[in-house]
Design a protein around this motif. Structure first.
Motif, PDB file in Angstrom:
ATOM      1  N   ASP A 222      -8.106   2.082   2.058  1.00  0.00           N
ATOM      2  CA  ASP A 222      -7.802   3.483   2.381  1.00  0.00           C
ATOM      3  C   ASP A 222      -7.214   4.224   1.184  1.00  0.00           C
ATOM      4  O   ASP A 222      -7.434   5.432   1.016  1.00  0.00           O
ATOM      5  CB  ASP A 222      -6.823   3.552   3.545  1.00  0.00           C
ATOM      6  CG  ASP A 222      -7.434   3.082   4.856  1.00  0.00           C
ATOM      7  OD1 ASP A 222      -8.664   3.171   4.999  1.00  0.00           O
ATOM      8  OD2 ASP A 222      -6.676   2.610   5.727  1.00  0.00           O
TER       9      ASP A 222
ATOM     10  N   ALA B 234       0.814  -1.218   0.000  1.00  0.00           N
ATOM     11  CA  ALA B 234       0.000   0.000   0.000  1.00  0.00           C
ATOM     12  C   ALA B 234       0.850   1.273   0.000  1.00  0.00           C
ATOM     13  O   ALA B 234       0.580   2.205  -0.778  1.00  0.00           O
ATOM     14  CB  ALA B 234      -0.973  -0.007   1.176  1.00  0.00           C
TER      15      ALA B 234
ATOM     16  N   GLY C  17      -4.816  -2.020   3.431  1.00  0.00           N
ATOM     17  CA  GLY C  17      -4.386  -0.669   3.086  1.00  0.00           C
ATOM     18  C   GLY C  17      -4.928  -0.168   1.767  1.00  0.00           C
ATOM     19  O   GLY C  17      -4.961   1.049   1.529  1.00  0.00           O
TER      20      GLY C  17
END
Length: 483
Positions: A443, A403, A440
């Motif tokens: 997000d 990420a 991740g």
């Protein structure tokens, strides 16, 4: 629009439609008005010709190479590339004695047409590879050509026009091209590839997701995060892979709309397992329609083997859920002409299938929506292509990025789009948003939207972009009425 750039096409008759298509495509992307001087009654700003001696003093000469256009009569691909005027080209014949230092001495138009028409993917040798185009097999990788090559041609053309037609460009300089006065645009979309039918499906996907982190990505910590999110969700009575209702609510709260790609057929092992005919599936997806979001068809893996298969999928989605106006192919698998011809007949207005699964960036070298080209009928298709430039699967699966590393790649791609003043589509799969797939990356989606807006860009659905561009494109003679 302001007074147009007047273009004279001093080229063979069989080249004219393609040349107009290229000029219209490049200049529409910059919102430069265009007119064509077919009678010789108007003083041209641009002359596309092999004879630079015929170019008026205050006009821009753009070289036309008969040899380059003859290439498109062959069923072959190019074998080499060169650098001319600082740009990579596949047709390198040029005029040695242009009449002005600002002239474009190579055939920018033929070179741009080669990429915009996806020629290298449509020759017989490439079609034999199957229905998925990979960057690893592409002309860009093979001949060391940047994925911004057509953007670069457009920039060269605009720079030259700023000297031959300055009054026209002065009137449009600084124009904000996208919705809400934004300098560039990102179409956000979701491919609904997995809807668990029962607890067994959910547990199987959870196990696969943990093993994906351990074996494929060799990341024990991410495997632990996936397992924790999976168990925690079930303990709270939530399924981490049924995220669409919450995703829609969050997008509404942020004031953005996304395009949702819904699949309806299973013709191949890679296809989805849910059925749109099931009432439970319709109920689960209903928040998309209730929110007024854009519903698109996620064409099945084999849907373009027969045009009637694609048409049947459009009918099925319309009858059982909602009528789609847009589309993207599952796994980006399709036959070029079958897809766009079927979309024309089925009333699909815009597509988002042209992109690489294994690389970020443009698949045609151009960072703007454009009309694919019908070679057999020598015209653009009516369907508007909004090119795919970013996908979660590309970043995590193909490129193997974590990420944090993916975040930097996203920033770089958005910056390229901003510099081009362009518009591309991105895909984030709903399965990610429960935290039990690729940690991740849920997000990152919201960060991508924030980054886009922070850079002065617009983020939203494909329907809004199509409808805004329809008014612009109808003023260019190459482009047929939109669906």
């Amino acid at each position: 629009m302001s007074d147009p750039v007047v273009i004279r096409l001093d080229c063979p008759a069989h080249v004219r439609a393609k040349a107009r298509y290229v000029f219209d495509t490049l200049l529409a992307a910059r919102r430069v008005p265009v007119a064509y001087d077919d009678t010789g009654d108007r003083a041209p700003n641009v002359v596309y010709t092999a004879e630079f001696a015929q170019v008026p003093k205050n006009a821009l000469g753009v070289f036309c190479s008969a040899r380059a256009w003859d290439f498109f009569g062959e069923a072959a691909d190019v074998g080499r590339a060169a650098t001319v005027q600082g740009l990579r080209v596949v047709f390198d014949e040029f005029c040695e004695n242009p009449n002005t230092p600002d002239a474009i001495s190579f055939d920018l138009v033929a070179n741009a047409f080669y990429f915009l028409s996806s020629w290298s993917e449509r020759v017989p040798s490439e079609r034999d590879r199957g229905t998925r185009a990979l960057y690893a097999d592409s002309v860009f990788r093979r001949l060391d050509i940047p994925q911004t090559v057509v953007d670069d041609y457009a920039s060269l053309l605009m720079g030259a026009l700023s000297k031959s037609a300055p009054t026209v460009l002065d009137r449009i300089s600084g124009t904000r091209r996208w919705l809400d006065g934004s300098a560039f645009a990102v179409v956000i979309s979701h491919d609904e590839d997995f809807i668990p039918r029962n607890l067994a499906d959910t547990i199987t996907m959870g196990a696969k997701s943990v093993l994906r982190q351990l074996i494929t990505h060799r990341s024990p910590m991410d495997a632990i995060r996936v397992a924790g999110a999976f168990i925690g969700s079930l303990a709270r009575g939530r399924n981490p892979y049924l995220t669409v209702p919450e995703l829609v609510r969050k997008e509404q709260a942020r004031g953005v709309r996304a395009s949702y790609q819904i699949a309806v057929a299973n013709r191949h092992p890679n296809d989805v397992t849910y059925r749109i005919e099931d009432k439970a599936v319709q109920s689960y997806l209903r928040p998309i329609v209730d929110a007024g979001f854009d519903v698109c068809l996620h064409g099945s893996y084999r849907s373009t083997e027969r045009a009637e298969w694609y048409a049947d999928e459009v009918r099925t989605l319309t009858e059982h859920f909602a009528q789609p106006r847009g589309s993207r192919q599952h796994y980006l698998s399709f036959d070029y002409d079958t897809l766009f011809a079927a979309q024309e007949h089925a009333g699909i207005a815009y597509d988002m299938s042209i992109g690489y699964p294994d690389a970020c960036g443009s698949r045609v070298g151009f960072s703007h929506p454009y009309h694919p080209y019908n070679l057999a009928e020598d015209r653009p298709y009516r369907v508007l292509e909004i090119p795919l430039v970013l996908m979660d699967v590309t970043l995590r699966t193909y490129l193997g990025l974590s990420a944090p590393d993916a975040r930097e790649r996203i920033k770089a791609e958005l910056e390229l789009l901003r510099r081009a003043g362009g518009c591309g589509s991105i895909v984030w799969h709903p399965i990610l948003f429960g935290g039990a797939r690729d940690p991740g990356f849920d997000d990152l989606y919201w960060e991508l939207i924030d980054l886009t807006q922070g850079l002065g860009g617009w983020a939203g659905d494909a329907r809004s972009i199509h409808d805004a561009l329809r008014t612009v494109l109808r003023q260019y003679p190459s482009f047929p009425p939109s669906q």
